[in-house]
Design a protein around this motif. Structure first.
Motif, PDB file in Angstrom:
ATOM      1  N   ALA A  60     -17.941  50.077 -49.039  1.00  0.00           N
ATOM      2  CA  ALA A  60     -16.034  49.438 -49.163  1.00  0.00           C
ATOM      3  C   ALA A  60     -15.271  51.566 -48.542  1.00  0.00           C
ATOM      4  CB  ALA A  60     -16.521  49.691 -51.039  1.00  0.00           C
ATOM      5  N   GLU A  61     -17.023  52.304 -48.643  1.00  0.00           N
ATOM      6  CA  GLU A  61     -15.692  53.175 -47.829  1.00  0.00           C
ATOM      7  C   GLU A  61     -15.576  52.819 -46.376  1.00  0.00           C
ATOM      8  OE1 GLU A  61     -14.435  55.667 -48.817  1.00  0.00           O
ATOM      9  OE2 GLU A  61     -14.820  55.590 -50.551  1.00  0.00           O
ATOM     10  N   ARG A  62     -16.875  52.584 -45.339  1.00  0.00           N
ATOM     11  CA  ARG A  62     -17.127  51.756 -44.389  1.00  0.00           C
ATOM     12  C   ARG A  62     -15.676  51.413 -44.490  1.00  0.00           C
ATOM     13  NH1 ARG A  62     -21.043  53.002 -41.314  1.00  0.00           N
ATOM     14  NH2 ARG A  62     -22.734  53.760 -42.640  1.00  0.00           N
ATOM     15  N   ALA A  63     -15.099  50.094 -44.923  1.00  0.00           N
ATOM     16  CA  ALA A  63     -13.581  49.430 -45.075  1.00  0.00           C
ATOM     17  C   ALA A  63     -12.668  49.894 -44.685  1.00  0.00           C
ATOM     18  CB  ALA A  63     -13.731  48.542 -46.000  1.00  0.00           C
ATOM     19  N   ARG A  64     -12.911  50.838 -45.963  1.00  0.00           N
ATOM     20  CA  ARG A  64     -11.086  51.702 -46.107  1.00  0.00           C
ATOM     21  C   ARG A  64     -11.489  52.679 -44.910  1.00  0.00           C
ATOM     22  NH1 ARG A  64     -11.242  55.888 -51.145  1.00  0.00           N
ATOM     23  NH2 ARG A  64     -10.406  57.138 -49.550  1.00  0.00           N
ATOM     24  N   LEU A  65     -12.163  52.766 -43.965  1.00  0.00           N
ATOM     25  CA  LEU A  65     -12.471  54.450 -42.924  1.00  0.00           C
ATOM     26  C   LEU A  65     -11.809  53.130 -41.707  1.00  0.00           C
ATOM     27  CD1 LEU A  65     -12.526  56.891 -41.337  1.00  0.00           C
ATOM     28  CD2 LEU A  65     -15.203  56.754 -41.368  1.00  0.00           C
ATOM     29  N   LEU A  66     -12.520  51.907 -41.805  1.00  0.00           N
ATOM     30  CA  LEU A  66     -11.815  51.311 -40.082  1.00  0.00           C
ATOM     31  C   LEU A  66     -10.488  50.223 -40.580  1.00  0.00           C
ATOM     32  CD1 LEU A  66     -14.992  49.004 -40.023  1.00  0.00           C
ATOM     33  CD2 LEU A  66     -14.471  50.998 -38.427  1.00  0.00           C
ATOM     34  N   ALA A  67     -10.160  50.323 -42.029  1.00  0.00           N
ATOM     35  CA  ALA A  67      -8.396  49.830 -42.552  1.00  0.00           C
ATOM     36  C   ALA A  67      -7.635  50.841 -41.877  1.00  0.00           C
ATOM     37  CB  ALA A  67      -8.831  49.844 -44.322  1.00  0.00           C
ATOM     38  N   THR A  68      -8.033  52.320 -42.027  1.00  0.00           N
ATOM     39  CA  THR A  68      -7.300  53.406 -41.374  1.00  0.00           C
ATOM     40  C   THR A  68      -6.890  53.756 -40.140  1.00  0.00           C
ATOM     41  OG1 THR A  68      -8.019  55.126 -43.115  1.00  0.00           O
ATOM     42  CG2 THR A  68      -7.170  55.885 -41.192  1.00  0.00           C
ATOM     43  N   ASP A  70      -7.526  50.676 -38.000  1.00  0.00           N
ATOM     44  CA  ASP A  70      -6.521  49.754 -37.634  1.00  0.00           C
ATOM     45  C   ASP A  70      -5.537  49.880 -37.799  1.00  0.00           C
ATOM     46  OD1 ASP A  70      -9.003  48.292 -36.774  1.00  0.00           O
ATOM     47  OD2 ASP A  70      -8.576  47.518 -38.816  1.00  0.00           O
ATOM     48  N   GLY A  71      -4.849  50.896 -39.372  1.00  0.00           N
ATOM     49  CA  GLY A  71      -3.430  51.073 -38.980  1.00  0.00           C
ATOM     50  C   GLY A  71      -3.385  52.577 -37.949  1.00  0.00           C
ATOM     51  N   PHE A  72      -4.911  53.498 -37.716  1.00  0.00           N
ATOM     52  CA  PHE A  72      -3.582  54.088 -36.627  1.00  0.00           C
ATOM     53  C   PHE A  72      -3.687  53.134 -35.130  1.00  0.00           C
ATOM     54  CE2 PHE A  72      -5.457  56.500 -32.604  1.00  0.00           C
ATOM     55  CZ  PHE A  72      -4.412  57.649 -32.711  1.00  0.00           C
ATOM     56  N   TRP A  73      -4.387  52.529 -34.735  1.00  0.00           N
ATOM     57  CA  TRP A  73      -3.921  51.854 -33.531  1.00  0.00           C
ATOM     58  C   TRP A  73      -3.286  50.939 -34.126  1.00  0.00           C
ATOM     59  CZ3 TRP A  73      -4.815  53.399 -29.617  1.00  0.00           C
ATOM     60  CH2 TRP A  73      -6.011  54.594 -29.278  1.00  0.00           C
ATOM     61  N   ALA A  74      -3.153  50.119 -34.643  1.00  0.00           N
ATOM     62  CA  ALA A  74      -1.042  49.242 -34.922  1.00  0.00           C
ATOM     63  C   ALA A  74       0.057  50.439 -34.252  1.00  0.00           C
ATOM     64  CB  ALA A  74      -1.185  49.068 -36.398  1.00  0.00           C
ATOM     65  N   GLU A  75       0.326  51.348 -35.125  1.00  0.00           N
ATOM     66  CA  GLU A  75       1.278  52.496 -35.604  1.00  0.00           C
ATOM     67  C   GLU A  75       1.412  52.941 -33.581  1.00  0.00           C
ATOM     68  OE1 GLU A  75       3.134  52.296 -37.740  1.00  0.00           O
ATOM     69  OE2 GLU A  75       2.282  51.292 -38.092  1.00  0.00           O
ATOM     70  N   SER A  76       0.176  53.611 -33.522  1.00  0.00           N
ATOM     71  CA  SER A  76      -0.181  54.242 -31.871  1.00  0.00           C
ATOM     72  C   SER A  76       0.598  53.002 -30.775  1.00  0.00           C
ATOM     73  CB  SER A  76      -1.885  54.937 -31.679  1.00  0.00           C
ATOM     74  OG  SER A  76      -1.823  55.602 -32.492  1.00  0.00           O
ATOM     75  N   VAL A  77       0.257  51.630 -31.189  1.00  0.00           N
ATOM     76  CA  VAL A  77       0.638  51.187 -29.896  1.00  0.00           C
ATOM     77  C   VAL A  77       2.361  50.964 -29.973  1.00  0.00           C
ATOM     78  CG1 VAL A  77       0.886  48.631 -29.929  1.00  0.00           C
ATOM     79  CG2 VAL A  77      -1.709  49.351 -29.593  1.00  0.00           C
ATOM     80  N   LYS A  78       2.554  50.714 -31.154  1.00  0.00           N
ATOM     81  CA  LYS A  78       4.313  51.379 -31.256  1.00  0.00           C
ATOM     82  C   LYS A  78       4.961  52.171 -30.645  1.00  0.00           C
ATOM     83  CE  LYS A  78       3.993  49.035 -35.684  1.00  0.00           C
ATOM     84  NZ  LYS A  78       4.609  48.638 -37.193  1.00  0.00           N
ATOM     85  N   ALA A  79       4.154  53.713 -30.588  1.00  0.00           N
ATOM     86  CA  ALA A  79       4.490  55.178 -30.347  1.00  0.00           C
ATOM     87  C   ALA A  79       3.982  55.020 -29.211  1.00  0.00           C
ATOM     88  CB  ALA A  79       3.916  55.727 -30.764  1.00  0.00           C
ATOM     89  N   TYR A  80       2.844  54.026 -28.269  1.00  0.00           N
ATOM     90  CA  TYR A  80       2.848  54.349 -27.048  1.00  0.00           C
ATOM     91  C   TYR A  80       4.345  53.755 -25.658  1.00  0.00           C
ATOM     92  CZ  TYR A  80      -1.487  57.246 -26.879  1.00  0.00           C
ATOM     93  OH  TYR A  80      -2.162  57.583 -26.789  1.00  0.00           O
ATOM     94  N   GLU A  81       4.926  52.562 -26.475  1.00  0.00           N
ATOM     95  CA  GLU A  81       5.543  51.454 -26.101  1.00  0.00           C
ATOM     96  C   GLU A  81       6.742  51.772 -26.317  1.00  0.00           C
ATOM     97  OE1 GLU A  81       7.307  46.760 -26.031  1.00  0.00           O
ATOM     98  OE2 GLU A  81       5.236  47.464 -27.507  1.00  0.00           O
TER      99      GLU A  81
END
Length: 196
Positions: A60-68, A70-81
């Motif tokens: 459960a913690e691993r899944a929570r961490l990987l969700a973080t 994924d969220g970081f990269w989703a927001e990073s992609v927006k910012a880099y563009e």
């Protein structure tokens, strides 16, 4: 980034490399010939990020961490563009060095007149997880894939080629810790010498 390597004359290639040097520094800065964390194993092509609670009590913690992550990269992609973190939720996923490095890279690309289109590919796994102590910590290892992310010129929209020495797939590592009850990425290390 689905970018094929373009064959140019030596002069044109050098000119192109110079033109995008500031942008490419985003992905090659921090590449090192020595691993920062011997415990962290790189993601392998056969690795699986999905585990069950019956085989992994920390699933459960691993899944929570990987969700973080994924969220970081989703927001990073927006910012880099966009060339700015404004309107993104980067601060919900990253702090300290990881956030500062990302914001610096975005600002450098904006000054260079470049942006990123598309999104990077990932094969991320939690390679280290320690839930003991006052502040649980972890390391995420990722086979970072640049082939689906393109550098573009902001003014013309033209795709800029990567320098020929730029690896398209290499290992990145993020350190993370729980802050205020949630996982936050705190440090970002690129291992450009570690291909995957």
């Amino acid at each position: 980034m689905t970018t094929t390597r373009h064959h140019h004359t030596r002069t044109t290639r050098l000119r192109a490399a110079a033109a995008v040097a500031a942008a490419v520094a985003t992905f090659t800065a921090g590449c090192t010939t020595e691993a920062k964390n011997d415990e962290a194993a790189p993601a392998s092509p056969n690795s699986s990020t999905s585990t069950t609670a019956s085989t992994d009590p920390q699933a459960a913690e691993r899944a929570r961490l990987l969700a973080t992550y994924d969220g970081f990269w989703a927001e990073s992609v927006k910012a880099y563009e966009a060339g700015s973190e404004n309107g993104t939720k980067l601060v919900h996923y990253a702090a300290g060095d990881a956030l500062n490095q990302t914001l610096t890279d975005i600002a450098n690309m904006l000054r260079a007149g470049t942006a990123m289109k598309g999104a990077p590919g990932h094969r991320a796994e939690v390679s280290v997880l320690s839930m003991s102590g006052d502040r649980p910590s972890a390391t995420i290892s990722d086979c970072f894939d640049l082939s689906t992310w393109k550098i573009i010129d902001r003014a013309s929209g033209q795709v800029k080629p990567f320098p020929t020495e730029q690896p398209m797939h290499y290992i990145t590592e993020f350190n993370a810790e729980i802050q205020g009850g949630q996982w936050m990425l705190t440090k970002y290390t690129r291992h450009g010498d570690r291909r995957c």
